[in-house]
Design a protein around this motif. Structure first.
Motif, PDB file in Angstrom:
ATOM      1  N   HIS A  38       0.829  -1.209   0.000  1.00  0.00           N
ATOM      2  CA  HIS A  38       0.000   0.000   0.000  1.00  0.00           C
ATOM      3  C   HIS A  38       0.864   1.259   0.000  1.00  0.00           C
ATOM      4  O   HIS A  38       0.456   2.290  -0.559  1.00  0.00           O
ATOM      5  CB  HIS A  38      -0.937  -0.013   1.198  1.00  0.00           C
ATOM      6  N   LEU A  39       2.043   1.182   0.595  1.00  0.00           N
ATOM      7  CA  LEU A  39       2.949   2.331   0.554  1.00  0.00           C
ATOM      8  C   LEU A  39       3.428   2.576  -0.875  1.00  0.00           C
ATOM      9  O   LEU A  39       3.587   3.729  -1.298  1.00  0.00           O
ATOM     10  CB  LEU A  39       4.132   2.114   1.494  1.00  0.00           C
ATOM     11  N   ALA A  40       3.659   1.500  -1.631  1.00  0.00           N
ATOM     12  CA  ALA A  40       4.032   1.650  -3.036  1.00  0.00           C
ATOM     13  C   ALA A  40       2.922   2.341  -3.820  1.00  0.00           C
ATOM     14  O   ALA A  40       3.184   3.189  -4.686  1.00  0.00           O
ATOM     15  CB  ALA A  40       4.354   0.284  -3.637  1.00  0.00           C
ATOM     16  N   MET A  41       1.680   1.996  -3.521  1.00  0.00           N
ATOM     17  CA  MET A  41       0.567   2.688  -4.173  1.00  0.00           C
ATOM     18  C   MET A  41       0.508   4.146  -3.738  1.00  0.00           C
ATOM     19  O   MET A  41       0.165   5.030  -4.536  1.00  0.00           O
ATOM     20  CB  MET A  41      -0.746   1.971  -3.846  1.00  0.00           C
ATOM     21  N   ALA A  42       0.839   4.421  -2.478  1.00  0.00           N
ATOM     22  CA  ALA A  42       0.893   5.806  -2.013  1.00  0.00           C
ATOM     23  C   ALA A  42       1.930   6.596  -2.802  1.00  0.00           C
ATOM     24  O   ALA A  42       1.717   7.774  -3.126  1.00  0.00           O
ATOM     25  CB  ALA A  42       1.206   5.859  -0.517  1.00  0.00           C
ATOM     26  N   GLU A  43       3.056   5.954  -3.123  1.00  0.00           N
ATOM     27  CA  GLU A  43       4.075   6.618  -3.936  1.00  0.00           C
ATOM     28  C   GLU A  43       3.516   6.963  -5.312  1.00  0.00           C
ATOM     29  O   GLU A  43       3.799   8.029  -5.869  1.00  0.00           O
ATOM     30  CB  GLU A  43       5.304   5.721  -4.081  1.00  0.00           C
ATOM     31  N   ALA A  44       2.713   6.067  -5.888  1.00  0.00           N
ATOM     32  CA  ALA A  44       2.105   6.334  -7.193  1.00  0.00           C
ATOM     33  C   ALA A  44       1.129   7.511  -7.109  1.00  0.00           C
ATOM     34  O   ALA A  44       1.078   8.352  -8.017  1.00  0.00           O
ATOM     35  CB  ALA A  44       1.395   5.080  -7.700  1.00  0.00           C
ATOM     36  N   VAL A  45       0.361   7.585  -6.017  1.00  0.00           N
ATOM     37  CA  VAL A  45      -0.573   8.696  -5.844  1.00  0.00           C
ATOM     38  C   VAL A  45       0.188  10.001  -5.614  1.00  0.00           C
ATOM     39  O   VAL A  45      -0.224  11.068  -6.110  1.00  0.00           O
ATOM     40  CB  VAL A  45      -1.541   8.403  -4.686  1.00  0.00           C
ATOM     41  N   LEU A  46       1.293   9.935  -4.889  1.00  0.00           N
ATOM     42  CA  LEU A  46       2.124  11.127  -4.704  1.00  0.00           C
ATOM     43  C   LEU A  46       2.575  11.682  -6.048  1.00  0.00           C
ATOM     44  O   LEU A  46       2.542  12.903  -6.281  1.00  0.00           O
ATOM     45  CB  LEU A  46       3.352  10.788  -3.845  1.00  0.00           C
ATOM     46  N   ALA A  47       2.988  10.790  -6.937  1.00  0.00           N
ATOM     47  CA  ALA A  47       3.414  11.227  -8.265  1.00  0.00           C
ATOM     48  C   ALA A  47       2.240  11.795  -9.058  1.00  0.00           C
ATOM     49  O   ALA A  47       2.369  12.820  -9.746  1.00  0.00           O
ATOM     50  CB  ALA A  47       4.048  10.054  -9.014  1.00  0.00           C
ATOM     51  N   LEU A  48       1.093  11.163  -8.944  1.00  0.00           N
ATOM     52  CA  LEU A  48      -0.096  11.608  -9.663  1.00  0.00           C
ATOM     53  C   LEU A  48      -0.518  13.006  -9.210  1.00  0.00           C
ATOM     54  O   LEU A  48      -0.971  13.824 -10.017  1.00  0.00           O
ATOM     55  CB  LEU A  48      -1.230  10.608  -9.428  1.00  0.00           C
ATOM     56  N   ALA A  49      -0.359  13.281  -7.909  1.00  0.00           N
ATOM     57  CA  ALA A  49      -0.767  14.570  -7.348  1.00  0.00           C
ATOM     58  C   ALA A  49       0.357  15.599  -7.361  1.00  0.00           C
ATOM     59  O   ALA A  49       0.164  16.726  -6.879  1.00  0.00           O
ATOM     60  CB  ALA A  49      -1.263  14.368  -5.912  1.00  0.00           C
ATOM     61  N   GLY A  50       1.530  15.227  -7.875  1.00  0.00           N
ATOM     62  CA  GLY A  50       2.655  16.157  -7.925  1.00  0.00           C
ATOM     63  C   GLY A  50       3.246  16.455  -6.558  1.00  0.00           C
ATOM     64  O   GLY A  50       3.723  17.569  -6.309  1.00  0.00           O
ATOM     65  N   GLY A 101      -2.032  25.056  -0.512  1.00  0.00           N
ATOM     66  CA  GLY A 101      -2.366  24.309  -1.722  1.00  0.00           C
ATOM     67  C   GLY A 101      -1.840  22.887  -1.690  1.00  0.00           C
ATOM     68  O   GLY A 101      -2.511  21.950  -2.154  1.00  0.00           O
ATOM     69  N   THR A 102      -0.654  22.707  -1.135  1.00  0.00           N
ATOM     70  CA  THR A 102      -0.080  21.363  -1.026  1.00  0.00           C
ATOM     71  C   THR A 102      -0.894  20.497  -0.079  1.00  0.00           C
ATOM     72  O   THR A 102      -1.106  19.306  -0.312  1.00  0.00           O
ATOM     73  CB  THR A 102       1.384  21.457  -0.551  1.00  0.00           C
ATOM     74  N   ARG A 103      -1.383  21.101   0.991  1.00  0.00           N
ATOM     75  CA  ARG A 103      -2.216  20.356   1.938  1.00  0.00           C
ATOM     76  C   ARG A 103      -3.518  19.911   1.270  1.00  0.00           C
ATOM     77  O   ARG A 103      -4.001  18.799   1.511  1.00  0.00           O
ATOM     78  CB  ARG A 103      -2.521  21.220   3.164  1.00  0.00           C
ATOM     79  N   ARG A 104      -4.087  20.800   0.454  1.00  0.00           N
ATOM     80  CA  ARG A 104      -5.300  20.441  -0.281  1.00  0.00           C
ATOM     81  C   ARG A 104      -5.058  19.201  -1.146  1.00  0.00           C
ATOM     82  O   ARG A 104      -5.854  18.253  -1.152  1.00  0.00           O
ATOM     83  CB  ARG A 104      -5.717  21.603  -1.179  1.00  0.00           C
ATOM     84  N   MET A 105      -3.964  19.215  -1.900  1.00  0.00           N
ATOM     85  CA  MET A 105      -3.663  18.101  -2.786  1.00  0.00           C
ATOM     86  C   MET A 105      -3.404  16.830  -1.978  1.00  0.00           C
ATOM     87  O   MET A 105      -3.787  15.726  -2.392  1.00  0.00           O
ATOM     88  CB  MET A 105      -2.454  18.431  -3.655  1.00  0.00           C
ATOM     89  N   ALA A 106      -2.763  16.974  -0.829  1.00  0.00           N
ATOM     90  CA  ALA A 106      -2.491  15.808   0.012  1.00  0.00           C
ATOM     91  C   ALA A 106      -3.783  15.189   0.530  1.00  0.00           C
ATOM     92  O   ALA A 106      -3.918  13.957   0.588  1.00  0.00           O
ATOM     93  CB  ALA A 106      -1.587  16.200   1.178  1.00  0.00           C
ATOM     94  N   GLU A 107      -4.770  16.028   0.883  1.00  0.00           N
ATOM     95  CA  GLU A 107      -6.034  15.481   1.376  1.00  0.00           C
ATOM     96  C   GLU A 107      -6.781  14.739   0.267  1.00  0.00           C
ATOM     97  O   GLU A 107      -7.350  13.664   0.494  1.00  0.00           O
ATOM     98  CB  GLU A 107      -6.920  16.588   1.946  1.00  0.00           C
ATOM     99  N   VAL A 108      -6.759  15.298  -0.950  1.00  0.00           N
ATOM    100  CA  VAL A 108      -7.399  14.607  -2.069  1.00  0.00           C
ATOM    101  C   VAL A 108      -6.671  13.290  -2.359  1.00  0.00           C
ATOM    102  O   VAL A 108      -7.300  12.254  -2.612  1.00  0.00           O
ATOM    103  CB  VAL A 108      -7.435  15.505  -3.318  1.00  0.00           C
ATOM    104  N   GLY A 109      -5.331  13.324  -2.290  1.00  0.00           N
ATOM    105  CA  GLY A 109      -4.561  12.095  -2.497  1.00  0.00           C
ATOM    106  C   GLY A 109      -4.859  11.042  -1.449  1.00  0.00           C
ATOM    107  O   GLY A 109      -4.954   9.852  -1.755  1.00  0.00           O
ATOM    108  N   ARG A 110      -5.037  11.473  -0.201  1.00  0.00           N
ATOM    109  CA  ARG A 110      -5.381  10.533   0.876  1.00  0.00           C
ATOM    110  C   ARG A 110      -6.731   9.889   0.618  1.00  0.00           C
ATOM    111  O   ARG A 110      -6.914   8.678   0.802  1.00  0.00           O
ATOM    112  CB  ARG A 110      -5.388  11.259   2.225  1.00  0.00           C
TER     113      ARG A 110
END
Length: 621
Positions: free
Chosen positions: A493-505, A520-529
């Motif tokens: 699941h951490l590997a998938m988190a890395e993929a989402v991190l890349a997707l969200a920049g 703005g970064t916090r906003r993107m992090a919440e959507v990524g979560r």
């Protein structure tokens, strides 16, 4: 800060100086290194034989205080639950083990586990009323528990000895302690308690860096936000109380067989205050800080017996000084902030590759979320009045309207925060009306909030991994023991988190604490979560509010990616140009009622929408 170093060539080379941050980093790495920990354990085991019997006994008290402090650290530092009655759990462990060994003939090796289980069960039962109160009421309730326990042991003469106490408990100090047929003196008992303490600290570190520890922190910061990604606040707090009670009970049982006498005064309010002071001064959340604080508060009173009458005045002064000068305690002064993913998980995840396409619902029927005639009343106020809408896979629906029109209330109803006064919410064939927020998230309907509700001291990566909490199937015991299966599953699941991190920049800031990053970064992090929670329906409550134009472009692309994955998306926002490029349809609310449903071009021409919401903007458009 840098220091200039002149080499033989005469050139000046700038090298980093040894500043406080570098010292904390070095000390943290040293304390966390397994070889250092083993060397320190061996030194204490072997070196204890060179100390006087009195010093060895005080050292045993230090170890017991360290275990006791960890119980408060877990409940208050991690889970955010205040307790002023922890002496009750400590006393349950002490009296249970002492009575079983003295009066019932149990071996200590059997009595201590029974005492730990009894204290854990008491903590679990206490969690039920604790779940119904907050803040000062929670403190008063736990204080009441401690006072009730104190009165029971003082009045139950036949079992506890009442005010006369319970003498003659087999103990190392009395040289009457036998464990599994081996007679133990003070030195032997110190070594046993040392090994138990080392095991407790190891398990506490594993727990903190597991899905259980991260869930504790999530409910500490926001129970509503935790529930929105599938973390149940009720059962999580019950677990925190049970484990905290078990640790306090273990400390009490070890204490009973160290001193040999149990009296009610040892488990009164001052004991609860003392352990709370130790935990706060040590630094809530810091395991090593708790050990150092326990050492300070155990050795200092023993060495300054002449000031015994002023002990609690000294505690108060030390606590005040700590809160003013060292708000993060000794642990925050000496060590770097702890991290909440095991290094083994990080190393294993580094060798894995995940494809964001795996976030697309696989082999599942495309199901819509349907809101049917939902009404939400608060007393005489009708916040939502008979609203119906349908969210379909692969489509983006905008929900707009003036402030106070009922948009967030409707999202709160759909996500399980409110139970509607009337109407239904269905996802596919399942009726999810009135389910709790974590049950709605488990049904794969996930939401974000108007203000990002993240764990401030977690890194971006750690915050995103919270989204995978409900998907992790290994048990709490496997997480605490760090078993290979738990490590492997978390790494996936951490590997998938890395993929989402890349997707969200967010890859470049993945290891930075979220509270050091811009809005703005916090906003993107919440959507990524939310995306990492594998939703099939995602409710975005004003995700573009406060973002710059560049940040909105990045958010818009992420929303398009989620649409391409086949997710049903509800998007609340006031920025019409942002919505125009994204949405397939628009629903407009005014005073809780739906006044328009259609495309965005039609919305801009609709007289009711113009009068209630768009005004001059529609004229200019």
């Amino acid at each position: 800060m840098t220091a200039s170093v002149r080499e033989e060539t005469g050139a000046t080379v700038e090298q980093p100086s040894l500043g406080p941050a570098a010292l904390r980093r070095g000390l943290s790495r040293l304390v966390a290194h397994p070889l250092f920990q083993l060397a320190l354990l061996a030194l204490l085991l072997l070196g204890a034989g060179q100390l006087s019997s009195g010093t060895v006994q005080i050292a045993s008290f230090v170890l017991i205080a360290a275990i006791f402090a960890q119980s408060i650290n877990l409940l208050t530092g991690l889970a955010g639950q205040i307790s002023l009655g922890h002496a009750g759990f400590f006393g349950i462990g002490a009296y249970c083990s002492g009575i079983l060994v003295k009066s019932w003939g149990f071996d200590v090796a059997a009595a201590v586990p029974v005492a730990v289980l009894l204290a854990a069960a008491t903590g679990w039962l206490l969690s039920f009323p604790a779940n119904r109160v907050r803040d000062v009421y929670l403190a008063m309730m736990t204080l009441g528990f401690g006072m009730v326990f104190f009165e029971i042991v003082r009045e139950w003469n036949d079992v506890t000895g009442g005010t006369m106490g319970l003498p003659g408990v087999p103990a190392a100090a009395l040289r009457t302690l036998t464990i599994l047929g081996f007679r133990m003196d003070g030195l032997d008992y110190f070594r046993l308690v040392l090994l138990v303490t080392a095991l407790v600290l190891l398990l506490m570190r594993n727990l903190t860096q597991s899905r259980i520890g991260r869930a504790f922190f999530a409910i500490h910061v926001s129970e509503v936000a935790a529930g929105s990604i599938g973390i149940p606040s009720g059962s999580t707090k019950q677990l925190a109380y049970a484990v905290s009670g078990a640790l306090a009970g273990l400390a009490g049982a070890l204490y009973a067989h160290l001193v040999g006498y149990l009296g009610p005064e040892s488990f009164a309010l001052p004991r609860s205050i003392e352990v709370l002071v130790i935990a706060i001064v040590g630094g809530l959340g810091s395991i090593a800080g708790q050990v150092l604080s326990a050492t300070l508060f155990t050795f200092l009173p023993e060495r300054l017996q002449v000031f015994a009458e002023w002990q609690f005045i000294a505690y108060g002064l030390i606590l005040t000084f700590s809160l003013l000068v060292l708000p993060k305690g000794i642990g925050g002064l000496l060590f770097e902030p702890p991290r909440f993913i095991k290094p083994r998980v990080l190393r294993r995840a580094a060798g894995l590759t995940a494809d964001p396409a795996a976030l697309r619902p696989q082999g599942e029927a495309a199901e819509s979320l349907v809101v049917e005639g939902v009404t939400m009343r608060f007393g005489g106020l009708v916040a939502v009045d008979g609203v119906s809408l349908r969210l379909e896979p692969g489509r983006i629906t905008a929900l707009v309207g003036p402030n106070g029109s009922g948009k967030s209330t409707l999202v709160n109803v759909v996500s399980g925060i409110y139970r509607p006064t009337a109407g239904k919410v269905r996802f596919g064939e399942r009726d999810i009306t009135g389910l709790s927020d974590h049950q709605v998230a488990a049904a794969r309907v996930v939401r974000t909030f108007q203000d990002p509700r993240l764990v401030p001291h977690f890194t971006v990566r750690e915050n995103l991994l919270l989204g995978a909490h409900r998907l992790l199937r290994h048990s709490g015991a496997a997480a605490t023991l760090g078993l290979p299966g738990a490590i492997a599953e978390e790494a996936e699941h951490l590997a998938m988190a890395e993929a989402v991190l890349a997707l969200a920049g967010l890859t470049e800031v993945a290891d930075r604490p979220i509270d050091t990053l811009p809005y703005g970064t916090r906003r993107m992090a919440e959507v990524g979560r939310a995306l990492l929670a594998r939703p099939r329906v995602i409710l975005l409550d004003e995700p573009a509010a406060g973002l710059s134009e560049k940040e909105m472009e990045r958010l818009a692309q992420l929303i398009r990616d989620m649409k391409a994955m086949g997710l049903a998306i509800l998007l609340i926002d006031h920025h019409m140009d942002f919505l125009a490029e994204l949405v397939d349809e628009v629903v407009v609310l005014d005073s809780g009622r739906m006044i328009y449903h259609g495309d965005i071009a039609g919305m801009r021409r609709d007289p009711q929408v113009i009068a209630a919401y768009l005004g001059d903007e529609a004229t200019h458009a």
